[in-house]
Design an enzyme around this catalytic site. Structure first.
Site, PDB file in Angstrom:
ATOM      1  CB  CYS A   9      -0.950   0.007   1.206  1.00  0.00           C
ATOM      2  SG  CYS A   9      -0.046   0.047   2.775  1.00  0.00           S
ATOM      3  CG  ASP A  33      18.228 -34.123 -32.059  1.00  0.00           C
ATOM      4  OD1 ASP A  33      18.157 -35.313 -31.723  1.00  0.00           O
ATOM      5  OD2 ASP A  33      18.047 -33.724 -33.223  1.00  0.00           O
ATOM      6  CG  ASP A  71      18.074 -31.682 -37.391  1.00  0.00           C
ATOM      7  OD1 ASP A  71      17.780 -32.688 -36.727  1.00  0.00           O
ATOM      8  OD2 ASP A  71      17.468 -31.335 -38.417  1.00  0.00           O
ATOM      9  CB  CYS A 126      53.286 -10.499 -19.105  1.00  0.00           C
ATOM     10  SG  CYS A 126      53.188  -9.828 -17.436  1.00  0.00           S
ATOM     11  CG  ASP A 171      18.509 -36.989 -35.006  1.00  0.00           C
ATOM     12  OD1 ASP A 171      17.800 -37.929 -34.654  1.00  0.00           O
ATOM     13  OD2 ASP A 171      18.112 -36.050 -35.715  1.00  0.00           O
TER      14      ASP A 171
END
Length: 832
Positions: free
Chosen positions: A26, A719, A715, A96, A516
């Site tokens: 509130c 998968d 794809d 380095c 697949d």
């Protein structure tokens, strides 16, 4: 050469902070929170919004977020944690490997930082967490470096290229100045040592003391002007108890220079027999290290060429149809939905859909395939590809950072900034390397001073300086990131994008590749592959009538037959009396000819003998295809096979994987008979068939347990869990966004050949990194004892600080040159 001027304290000055507050219900809650915030010293204004549950607080810059959060907690409310974000920072001043560790520690100490990874070769830091950019920049500034926030993909590349060009110009200028001032010093001192007649000539004409005074003047100029950079950075780092490469050079050259000053102006302070000068060592060290920096800067520029080439693929302007006319606009002003005119030979500016015109487009930059792709209305095009023959109208569907090219640039940037697991070990070593070297230099001096022959002080000084100079850890810091930069850049050219840097290391260790079937080994859509005719029938007539019947069906096999007829330009005749015979096939009347299409049992029911096609049926079965038969007016007309055809390069890709010593497994939901038939054709080692999408993860786990590290190639949406479960997930770039997001490596061309390419590149890159690390560590390990004088008691060999500086510079150049060999990486070729 700083990226942008900033005040010493980035947190000073007015600052606005936003906080998300939980538990307000509130208006009285709003007032309570505002009063709590305004009571904090340094808060000038606080505004709380109940609807958005947010507080906006204006401070004088001295109030950290944590103080605001504590005040809200005391008032009885909670503050939501700020959203985690990924920030890229461009850092200047790192020289380095020890700089890398220092910047990482400074970033990780900032509240809200979850992880920080710094790359010396790209001069970038990747930070994950909720910390404000200002706090990160302040931490880096406190550590002694300057930084700026990197914008969208590739947006800072021009700025960084300009800065590198300016840095190289200044380095070259300083190198030439240092060389010009150093040469007389070198000739006066070393010439006198090497050629006795020259020594006598100098003593007789110029005089030894005058020679030393001239060397003093020239060397002072070298150290004050070209060499100033080493002292401006190295000495403050030393005072912070955080020495770096610059500290080693600063201490080494100042030691040689300081000893020479005493010998020149206060020789009485030195023991008898130790009065000598080493101006040439200080001057030559500065010159040789500047030479190394110049060669390093040139090579670094070449490591980032992949990004530069990708940026060149982006069009700068495009001709847009606006209000009935065509106007040329900068790329930033093009919005989604604009229609762009693309003329022959032009580069397409955005991703989009062809709305008018026909042409061929060279998409080799995405797919790696040299053959242009035909485009017509409805075809999709990708920004950065080149229009060939005809004019096209293209409606923009993705612009700016949403284009495929922008995403590729972003992936390459992320991969080049990645830190491999092997780098963690390097970082731990280099964290302590410089301090240990300084301790070794002090020990070297002490041992020579106590146990060395006369003049012990001279021997101690020269060998301590040699230890400091030979051990500069430049090569260590560059060994891994430069190889990653060149390797991932070469991968992008081959259509292999590493989304996660760790994949570059893990892929080399893969023992098995699981693939697949649908969309990965195969095209991903059913096609008509076989149509053998009985005597007396014509292909066009049979295909048109069969397609007309199948056009009434939405089955994928039916659609494949209809598509084949359309592609051959056949008109489909009218059909009536269509009937589907459940479990057998379909029949209809086509231009008054009764056509029946179905399995062998349907033909037998019709009383037709299919043994005439027995040989074809056996072949199709061995290939995993289910044959259909067609009858016209009660006569057997043809045997038909529809299947998802294997991609043209799949067989060669699997042969390449075998050549790399890998096992290949196929995971598919297809029935075992079909899967094993395909496996026999392709030479796949193991088949996991009839697997539901949720079962792919279990299959991946079983294969990992049986064979070791596993790379999974897929794809589709189903998968994604398997891609995430695999040690390395590889997504076909033509697949779904979900699969690509779950993967570690994306194969942009959609070809399985990208898998052996990626694995071979991983092996080549990791081999290159190992060579670099061996050179960097073996060089330091072998030459620090030599520089300390370990060979002197046996063979009387000492390493001059001059040669130490040359060897140090060459070590970095060797590492960079070796990394650049990856630009010549060639994908493995298979005989299959």
């Amino acid at each position: 050469m700083s990226s942008s001027p900033r005040p010493d304290n980035p947190d000073s000055g007015p600052r606005s902070q936003d906080l998300t507050i939980e538990g307000m219900t509130c208006a009285s809650c709003v007032g309570r929170v505002e009063r709590a915030l305004k009571a904090i010293p340094g808060v000038s204004q606080a505004s709380v919004n109940l609807a958005t549950e947010r507080a906006t607080v204006q401070t004088d810059g001295s109030v950290p977020r944590e103080v605001l959060v504590q005040a809200i907690h005391k008032a009885g409310y909670e503050v939501s944690a700020p959203a985690t974000q990924a920030l890229e920072l461009l850092i200047e001043g790192m020289t380095c490997a020890s700089c890398v560790g220092r910047v990482e520690r400074a970033l990780k100490a900032v509240p809200g930082v979850q992880s920080a990874s710094v790359n010396l070769a790209t001069e970038r830091a990747s930070v994950q967490g909720s910390a404000e950019p200002e706090a990160l920049l302040a931490a880096i500034s406190k550590a002694g470096y300057t930084a700026s926030v990197v914008g969208s993909a590739g947006s800072n590349e021009d700025q960084q290229a300009q800065r590198h060009a300016e840095e190289l110009r200044v380095l070259k200028r300083d190198l030439w100045l240092a060389a010009a001032l150093t040469l007389p010093v070198f000739l006066l001192e070393m010439g006198a040592h090497l050629v006795p007649a020259f020594h006598h000539y100098i003593a007789a004409t110029l005089g030894t003391q005058n020679s030393w005074l001239l060397q003093f003047v020239l060397t002072t100029l070298v150290l004050v002007f070209p060499g100033r950079r080493f002292y401006q950075k190295g000495i403050p780092a030393l005072l912070r108890a955080a020495p770096d490469m610059n500290s080693l050079v600063a201490v080494g050259t100042l030691a040689a220079y300081g000893f020479s000053l005493v010998a020149t102006f206060l020789p009485r302070l030195l023991p008898a027999g130790t009065v000598n000068v080493y101006y040439e060592a200080a001057a030559v060290i500065v010159t040789l290290i500047l030479l190394g920096r110049v060669l390093e800067a040139k090579a670094k520029g070449r490591t980032s060429e992949a990004i530069k080439r990708l940026l060149k693929l982006q069009a700068k302007t495009a001709r847009v149809r606006r209000d009935g006319s065509v106007v040329e606009l900068p790329l930033a002003q093009i919005v989604s939905g604009d229609v762009i005119d693309v003329r022959p030979g032009e580069r397409i500016a955005v991703d989009g859909e062809v709305v008018d015109g026909e042409s061929y487009v060279d998409e080799s930059m995405i797919s790696g395939e040299p053959v242009p792709v035909q485009k017509a209305p409805g075809s999709t095009v990708i920004g950065g590809t080149v229009n060939q023959t005809g004019a096209l109208g293209v409606r923009a569907t993705a612009v700016g950072g949403a284009t495929v090219l922008a995403q590729i640039i972003r992936l390459v940037e992320q991969a080049q900034s990645a830190k491999l697991p092997i780098q963690t070990l390097v970082d731990r070593i280099t964290l302590w390397f410089v301090p240990i070297v300084m301790v070794l230099a002090v020990l070297t001096f002490a041992v020579w001073l106590i146990f060395g022959p006369d003049p012990a002080l001279t021997f101690g000084l020269v060998n301590a300086v040699a230890v400091l100079i030979i051990a500069c850890p430049c090569a260590m810091g560059l060994a891994t990131p430069t190889s990653i930069m060149v390797g991932t850049g070469r991968g992008a050219e081959l259509g292999v994008l590493f989304r996660k840097g760790e994949a570059l290391q893990l892929l080399k260790e893969a023992q098995v590749v699981a693939v697949d079937k649908t969309g990965t080994l195969t095209e991903g859509r059913p096609l008509l592959t076989d149509l053998q005719l009985a005597a007396g029938f014509q292909r066009g007539d049979v295909l048109a009538r069969v397609a007309a019947v199948e056009d009434r069906s939405e089955h994928p096999i039916a659609r494949a037959i209809v598509t084949a007829a359309q592609q051959e330009g056949l008109q489909l005749p009218a059909v009536d009396a269509f009937e589907s015979v459940t479990g057998y096939g379909v029949r209809a009347n086509v231009d008054g000819v009764r056509v029946e299409v179905g399995a062998d049992r349907f033909m037998q029911q019709l009383g037709l003998d299919v043994t005439v096609f027995a040989a074809d049926a056996q072949r199709l079965g061995e290939e995993g295809k289910s044959p259909l038969y067609a009858a016209l007016d009660g006569r057997l007309a043809a045997i038909i096979a529809v299947s998802d055809p294997i991609k043209h390069d799949t067989r060669a890709a699997i042969a390449s994987l075998h050549a790399l010593g890998l096992k290949v497994a196929m995971i598919t939901g297809d029935n075992r008979r079909t899967a094993e038939a395909i496996a026999r054709q392709l030479g796949i080692d193991e088949v996991v068939a009839e697997v539901l999408p949720e079962g792919k993860v279990d299959a991946v786990r079983r294969l990992k347990a049986a064979h070791g590290r596993l790379a999974y190639v897929g794809d589709g949406i189903n998968d994604a869990p398997a891609l995430a479960e695999a040690d390395v997930g590889m997504a076909i770039g033509t697949g779904t966004d979900v699969a690509i997001e779950a993967a570690d490596v994306v194969l942009m061309s959609g070809s399985l050949q990208g898998v052996p390419n990626a694995i071979a590149l991983s092996k080549a890159t990791m081999g290159n990194i190992r060579q670099n690390l061996f050179w960097a560590f073996a060089y330091n390990t072998a030459l620090i004892p030599v520089a300390a004088g370990a060979l002197y008691p046996v063979w009387g060999i000492l390493l001059s600080p001059v040669f130490a500086a040359g060897a140090m510079a060459l070590s970095s150049v060797f590492v960079l040159g070796n990394a650049l060999r990856l630009k010549r990486f060639r994908a493995p070729q298979s005989e299959a």
